[in-house]
Design an enzyme around this catalytic site. Structure first.
Site, PDB file in Angstrom:
ATOM      1  N   ASP B  12       0.885  -1.169   0.000  1.00 43.55           N
ATOM      2  CA  ASP B  12       0.000   0.000   0.000  1.00 43.55           C
ATOM      3  C   ASP B  12       0.915   1.209   0.000  1.00 43.55           C
ATOM      4  O   ASP B  12       1.706   1.395   0.925  1.00 43.55           O
ATOM      5  CB  ASP B  12      -0.875   0.013   1.253  1.00 43.55           C
ATOM      6  N   ASP B 131     -14.365  -5.256  -3.702  1.00 43.99           N
ATOM      7  CA  ASP B 131     -14.420  -5.222  -2.247  1.00 43.99           C
ATOM      8  C   ASP B 131     -15.802  -5.716  -1.830  1.00 43.99           C
ATOM      9  O   ASP B 131     -16.812  -5.147  -2.249  1.00 43.99           O
ATOM     10  CB  ASP B 131     -14.197  -3.788  -1.731  1.00 43.99           C
TER      11      ASP B 131
END
Lengths: 203, 255
Positions: B12, B131
């Site tokens: 990330d 997601d």
């Protein structure tokens, strides 16, 4: 100085290919180019290709196609993925397209009926059927990185086989041309070894 | 013989640095993306995934530079996601050295974007990140969420993954937002429901806390690949340990 030219016709991960070549090069110069004069002046050629085959073939202008056809017949040439598929006779992709017929064979859709995922994406073993200089110092059955939905299932120029549901041709060779379905520039150590061999390959 | 199952460490990245947030609050700096990518390369990761979590769009150039530096030094497949909204974004990422680009919110907002991208660049480089969150009312049913799980969309995950597959997605990066950050393991029911329903590769993500979780994602969930971030970043486990655990469990991995 030996000059290696990665043919740029707008398709393909040229950056990775040229970086891999630079990493293993000793004195060779590596250039990415779409210029016919530069391609003509090259000692070795790389024909990459990513994406849909029709887009790739269409991206080769008439002029560039002629130069490529002429030049790859006489210089050590490495063709990768769709670059390899373009050199075959035909492909089923995009409702059927005619290839450049430099190597024998046709490209078909990978059969997904026998419980395999398509695209064939990931690391798979390359099994040698014949010896070739470009596989020097690379053990048989090494893992290379693949990503494709179409493949060549048989060719008299077949060099290695790989299995994804069924067997397909993972590399081909004829005279000064060496063509692979996998991506050596994404295959870590064994891939860099192959590029190194390509730079010292004499025909 | 078949294609090996993949272990994918995920970075990330915020403004050019790898970060790891715990519940999006306590963001820890985990280092330089290029250095970390190189370490994963040495350890034999099968791919690398980089998610740009930078909120502002002004730092887009930093993203391209980071991708370029990783791709210059690491010769393995690289997927890049985060903030991909236009065809031009994909083109620039691929040109910087990404092999695959992952699309999330913009696919939900405009599904045609997936089709356009796959037609233009080929399915092999278009990953759709999904997601998912359990529905409160129906058992074993999930809906697509966006904005890091804050926004529910009422789109059914199984219908959605089928649709993006038909539109040309080459791979699904499936994250359980119920499990993300919990270290309790993947939502196996979700992974297996999606893997069984489509014939493109599914990457399981969200919730990995130990090596058994990785094994379960493949053995029980049927995923083609497993993605994890924190267990690798802070050297809790190495990629090699993950590979050995999978091998021991009878999963085909690279030697």
């Amino acid at each position: 100085m030996t000059k290696v030219v990665v043919i740029d016709y707008g398709m393909g991960n040229l950056h990775s290919v040229s970086k891999a070549l630079e990493t293993v090069a000793s004195s060779e110069s590596i250039e990415i180019s779409s210029d016919s004069q530069v391609i003509k002046s090259a000692d070795r050629l790389v024909l990459p290709g990513v994406g849909a085959i029709k887009e790739c073939l269409d991206a080769l202008s008439v002029e560039l196609k002629e130069i490529v056809l002429e030049e790859i017949k006489k210089k050590p040439t490495l063709a990768i993925c769709v670059g390899m598929q373009m050199l075959l006779d035909s492909s089923e992709e995009n409702n059927g397209v005619k290839g450049l017929s430099i190597l024998e064979g046709k490209v078909e859709r990978i059969d997904d009926s026998n419980e395999v995922k398509v695209p064939h994406m990931g690391w798979n073993k390359v099994e040698y059927l014949k010896d070739h200089f470009l596989f020097k110092n690379i053990p048989n059955s090494s893992y290379f990185y693949f990503v494709h939905s179409y493949c060549c299932k048989a060719s008299r120029d077949e060099l290695t086989a790989t299995t994804h549901g069924e067997k397909f041709v993972s590399s081909l060779a004829k005279d000064n041309i060496f063509a692979v379905q996998f991506h050596p520039e994404k295959s870590q150590t064994v891939g860099l070894e192959l590029y190194k061999n390509f730079l010292s390959w004499s025909i | 013989m078949a294609v090996a199952k993949r272990i994918i460490p995920c970075l990330d990245v915020d403004k050019g640095r790898v970060v790891k947030g715990v519940n999006f609050l306590d963001i820890k700096d985990a280092g330089d993306p290029v250095e970390i990518a190189k370490r994963y390369d040495d350890e034999g990761a099968d791919e690398i995934c980089m998610l740009d979590i930078t909120a502002s769009h002004e730092t887009r150039d930093t993203t391209y530079k980071t991708v370029e530096s990783i791709a210059s030094q690491v010769f393995m497949p690289l997927t890049v996601g985060g903030g991909v909204r236009k065809i031009e974004d994909i083109k620039l990422l691929l040109r910087s050295g990404a092999d695959k680009v992952s699309i999330n919110t913009s696919a939900v907002e405009n599904p045609e974007f997936v089709k356009e991208a796959a037609d233009k660049f080929g399915s092999q480089c278009i990953v759709v990140a999904v997601d998912a969150k359990l529905r409160e009312s129906v058992e074993d049913s999930w809906e697509v969420v966006t904005y890091g799980g804050r926004k529910r969309t009422d789109i059914d995950v199984l219908e959605w993954t089928q649709k993006v597959k038909d539109f040309g997605a080459g791979e699904i990066l499936l994250t359980s937002m119920d499990r993300d950050g919990t270290k309790e393991g993947f939502d196996i029911a979700l992974v297996s429901a999606v893997s069984e329903s489509i014939n493109i590769p599914v990457i399981a993500s969200g919730g990995v806390g130990n090596l058994d979780h990785l094994v379960d994602g493949i053995k029980i969930g049927g995923a083609e690949a497993v993605l994890a971030a924190s267990i690798f970043h802070f050297s809790e486990y190495t990629i090699k340990q993950a590979r050995d655990a999978m091998k021991k469990a009878g999963i085909l991995v690279r030697d």
